[in-house]
Motif scaffolding. Structure first.
Motif, PDB file in Angstrom:
ATOM      1  N   LEU A   7      -0.300  -6.604  -5.340  1.00  0.00           N
ATOM      2  CA  LEU A   7      -0.517  -6.285  -3.928  1.00  0.00           C
ATOM      3  C   LEU A   7      -1.547  -5.166  -3.806  1.00  0.00           C
ATOM      4  O   LEU A   7      -1.465  -4.174  -4.531  1.00  0.00           O
ATOM      5  N   ALA A   8      -2.465  -5.288  -2.870  1.00  0.00           N
ATOM      6  CA  ALA A   8      -3.385  -4.187  -2.574  1.00  0.00           C
ATOM      7  C   ALA A   8      -2.629  -3.145  -1.753  1.00  0.00           C
ATOM      8  O   ALA A   8      -1.917  -3.474  -0.810  1.00  0.00           O
ATOM      9  N   ALA A   9      -2.770  -1.905  -2.149  1.00  0.00           N
ATOM     10  CA  ALA A   9      -2.078  -0.806  -1.464  1.00  0.00           C
ATOM     11  C   ALA A   9      -2.913   0.458  -1.603  1.00  0.00           C
ATOM     12  O   ALA A   9      -3.979   0.447  -2.228  1.00  0.00           O
ATOM     13  N   HIS A  10      -2.449   1.524  -0.998  1.00  0.00           N
ATOM     14  CA  HIS A  10      -3.078   2.835  -1.149  1.00  0.00           C
ATOM     15  C   HIS A  10      -1.978   3.890  -1.142  1.00  0.00           C
ATOM     16  O   HIS A  10      -0.892   3.665  -0.589  1.00  0.00           O
ATOM     17  N   LEU A  11      -2.247   5.028  -1.781  1.00  0.00           N
ATOM     18  CA  LEU A  11      -1.247   6.095  -1.825  1.00  0.00           C
ATOM     19  C   LEU A  11      -1.086   6.722  -0.445  1.00  0.00           C
ATOM     20  O   LEU A  11      -2.067   7.063   0.203  1.00  0.00           O
ATOM     21  N   GLU A  12       0.159   6.847  -0.024  1.00  0.00           N
ATOM     22  CA  GLU A  12       0.446   7.462   1.272  1.00  0.00           C
ATOM     23  C   GLU A  12       0.228   8.972   1.211  1.00  0.00           C
ATOM     24  O   GLU A  12      -0.242   9.585   2.160  1.00  0.00           O
ATOM     25  N   SER A  13       0.599   9.570   0.072  1.00  0.00           N
ATOM     26  CA  SER A  13       0.414  11.002  -0.118  1.00  0.00           C
ATOM     27  C   SER A  13      -0.037  11.244  -1.549  1.00  0.00           C
ATOM     28  O   SER A  13      -0.095  10.317  -2.356  1.00  0.00           O
TER      29      SER A  13
END
Length: 181
Positions: A7-13
């Motif tokens: 899954l493509a994602a990004h760090l929230e923090s």
């Protein structure tokens, strides 16, 4: 979710070795199977920073669950990879490499100076002064090695992935709910 699915994602923090906090990634797109959204965009993937290398900046993130937008939490086995499915590389701080280089270079010069300064022995025989210079050179070399080792032990090396870092959540084992989805 089967092994190899990602899954493509990004760090929230921020994810950092400076503190022991969960790593949270936000899914970027809806993921569908047979026309049904199984993982909606905005779902949170929760994991932890499991390993890091202070010399290369490479970090390992393991993910244990997905919290879907409806509040349901699904256990998973996944890791974080970069968008090319390679290792994630963070920013390394606290190395102080320049100081290490200067200490090592200074130590090398001190050792050389102790060995050759005032050496007027041209006949090739070892004198007591030669042996004293050799012992002084060994002591200086050992002292420099000790300083560099102490600096490396006491140095606080931190590896950080900034908030917003893009990543792929790569499944390593089938989740229990993969047969029902």
């Amino acid at each position: 979710y089967e092994p190899g699915y990602h899954l493509a994602a990004h760090l929230e923090s921020v994810a950092t070795t400076a503190i022991n906090a969960p790593v949270i990634a936000v899914v970027d797109y809806d993921y569908r199977r047979n026309g049904v959204t199984v993982i909606p965009a905005g779902s949170r993937v929760i994991g932890k920073l499991s390993q890091s290398s202070g010399s290369t900046g490479i970090v390992s993130i393991t993910f244990a669950s997905i919290r879907l937008n409806n509040g349901m939490t699904v256990p998973i086995a996944a890791i974080g990879l970069d968008r090319q499915l390679g290792p994630l590389k963070g920013i390394v701080t606290g190395r102080n490499r320049l100081k290490q280089i200067l200490i090592a270079a200074t130590g090398g010069m001190g050792e050389a100076a102790a060995m050759f300064a005032g050496n007027s022995n041209v006949n090739g025989q070892l004198t007591e002064a030669d042996m004293m210079r050799q012992q002084a050179a060994q002591n200086i070399g050992a002292s420099v090695d000790n300083q560099v080792s102490q600096m490396q032990v006491t140095q606080n090396i931190v590896v950080t992935l900034p908030a917003g870092t893009p990543l792929e959540v790569f499944f390593t084992a089938a989740s229990k709910s993969s047969t029902s989805k």
